[in-house]
Scaffold this active site. Sequence first.
Site, PDB file in Angstrom:
ATOM      1  N   HIS A  37     -13.127  -1.516  -1.952  1.00  0.00           N
ATOM      2  CA  HIS A  37     -13.095  -1.508  -0.724  1.00  0.00           C
ATOM      3  C   HIS A  37     -13.793  -0.388  -0.098  1.00  0.00           C
ATOM      4  CE1 HIS A  37     -10.311  -2.796   2.994  1.00  0.00           C
ATOM      5  NE2 HIS A  37     -11.720  -2.902   3.409  1.00  0.00           N
ATOM      6  N   HIS A  72      -8.600  -1.287  -4.225  1.00  0.00           N
ATOM      7  CA  HIS A  72      -8.705  -0.421  -3.031  1.00  0.00           C
ATOM      8  C   HIS A  72     -10.143   0.572  -3.251  1.00  0.00           C
ATOM      9  CE1 HIS A  72      -4.913  -0.968  -1.114  1.00  0.00           C
ATOM     10  NE2 HIS A  72      -4.216  -0.683  -2.083  1.00  0.00           N
ATOM     11  N   HIS A 117      -5.343  -3.462  -9.415  1.00  0.00           N
ATOM     12  CA  HIS A 117      -5.078  -3.300  -8.076  1.00  0.00           C
ATOM     13  C   HIS A 117      -5.459  -2.031  -7.384  1.00  0.00           C
ATOM     14  CE1 HIS A 117      -2.020  -3.535  -4.516  1.00  0.00           C
ATOM     15  NE2 HIS A 117      -2.347  -2.322  -4.416  1.00  0.00           N
ATOM     16  N   GLU A 118      -5.352  -0.969  -8.102  1.00  0.00           N
ATOM     17  CA  GLU A 118      -5.660   0.351  -7.271  1.00  0.00           C
ATOM     18  C   GLU A 118      -7.243   0.385  -7.244  1.00  0.00           C
ATOM     19  OE1 GLU A 118      -4.127   2.225  -5.529  1.00  0.00           O
ATOM     20  OE2 GLU A 118      -2.260   1.240  -6.518  1.00  0.00           O
TER      21      GLU A 118
END
Length: 703
Positions: free
Chosen positions: A499, A496, A492-493
């Site tokens: 991105h 980010h 998940h992290e």
Amino acid sequence: MKTFFNLLLITVLITSCENDKKNTINTMNTTDNVLMVESALPYHAPDFENIKNSDFKPAFLKGISEQKEAVEKIANLDNDPTFDNTVLALEKSGILLERVSNVFYGLSGAHTNDSIKAIQEEIAPKLSELGDAIYLNDKLFNRIKIIYNKRDSLDLDSESIKLIENYFEDFEIAGANLSAEKKDTLKKYNTQLATLITKFNQILLEANNAGALLFTDKKALAGLSESQLKALEKKEKKGWIIPLQNTTQQPLLQSFTNRETREKIFKSSWNRADGSEYDTKEIIIKIADLRAKKAGVLGFDNYAEWSLQKTMAKKAINVFDMFKGLIPAATKKAQLESEEIQKMITSKGGDFTLEPWDWNYYAEMVRKAKYDLDEDQIKPYFELKTVLEKGVFYAAEKLYGITFKSRTDIPVYHKDVMVYEVFEQNGDKLGLFYGDFFARSSKRGGAWMSNFVTQSKLYNKKPVIYNVCNFSKPAEGEVALITFDDVSTMFHEFGHALHGFFADQQYPSLSGTAVARDFVEFPSQFNENWALYPDVLKNYAIHNKTKEQIPQVLIDKIKKSGTFNQGYSLTENLAASNLDMQWHTIATDKNITNANAFEKEALHNTKLDVVHAVPPRYRSTYFSHVFGSGYAAGYYSYLWTEMLDHDAYNWFKNNGGLTRENGQRFRDMVLSRGNTLNFEKMYKDWRGSDPKIEPMLKARGLK
């Protein structure tokens, strides 16, 4: 310039460098202050070996002064306003302030101390005042407005047009059109809020640390493995300390056979900031009240309506409609799960009603019985560094062609931090990645990503990005084994991080993750899907002792149990999301006097208390996302973007799965676009249609 609204999304963090734990605050010494000049390290990474606590305050004060001076100069120009002399000049202002803010706020949650706390308390209102000095400046806004009104006739590229629109909207949202009297009132509220939010975070950190429980009787910890006990042992205290994570439920509750121990730990978590020495109830009431009053001054019925203006949801009613569509199915499934767990309690000879502190322990039994899946069976296959390098990085390489090289020569702020250099497929340099994965008392709870250096073509900057988590640290000499939930958090992290790494913007204020709250969680939640993708899972799920690949039978069990406990999971998330919205849809004239009563009523009125043993994922008193960070009226975004994430993964599955072609298309059309396009259009252009909710309901086992 990192805009005021982007600054609101920076998680409030504080840190100290290890070589300077005892430094006092010195506001005068600037000659040796490394923050005053751009770092000469690769990618302009922070020089943690030489940054001192005493550097932060003078760098902040100078940065604030420089930006104020630059803004005044722009606002008072005699020349007609142009893109270059107004919008671009504003974007270029505040270079020093952004540099020190990225380091200070980027690190403060990971490794704090008293000196840094004092600086943060003093600087927070000054930053709020600076935001007001920019966004409530009539002369500056008038220049922005002139350029905005004629933007279509200007010979500018689309990103420059978007920058103009972004500033204009931010000025309007911040209150640029208010009367002088209302602006004065707004400034007062903003300053008070900055101080209270800082205070909330500092008290909550103390509450989390104080809530850790010391056990001196080993029998009370029955159920834990010897390696777990070794990691928790504190010889100087002659016992074992169980630390608190930021969520209501605590991971170790699934292991303790002693019900009294489970209850004690749960209640310590639940009451950490309620009735203890570190009580936050009065602070959150004041924050909610001030936010409501601020919304009133700005012409809105409540804070949520003001806050949601630049999001995909747009209106509070749209968020509540989403809740209404999910709550019945979620609570119904949670009730069925509750009944199943109660049967398990009875079958094990228990003569008591299921309580929140029992759920994880007996749910694990149900999972073992139903799916023949034991967390202890799969944990040996998830060694942290292997998961990172052969799982998280491997998936990114297969999708996007990027590669990673460990860097031990880059200074770090704590010995546990790992650094990797990231490269494009052709060998071009992409950026630096820092991974800080273990919990410690100087780190706030939760997991997050942010930038030390933001990508921008304007300054020829490549991103320097970090992920922070709170996994249990193994005892000295032991292997760091993590749960599958932790594995998901890592993916998940890093979503980010991707991105941020793939940002391809001219202007830093539009770069990478500088997007709406209910879009920013889309890339991160989408990236979680690759944790269970067969080729990826088999590459990283290697037994830490036998070095054997995880067997297919265990993979099948993990996948089959994917919808297990989803009623609980969705209900606790909805409860927290609902609390956030209830606190931030308070009418401007409503006076809350009792935080606990308000919370209880908010859950009851939305039927999120029907399953007694399912508490909110975060109680109001320790809900740092919304009272200590930039997610006020925005926690719903995790559910909003979950719809996008499952819909997007469904597209990948239907189009060949984990391929370079698919990854490149997603990178080009979504991950690299930052805040340069309308989010709905960006998604639809990539997907070929609007998102559908069915894949999310199916993944949750609700359809």
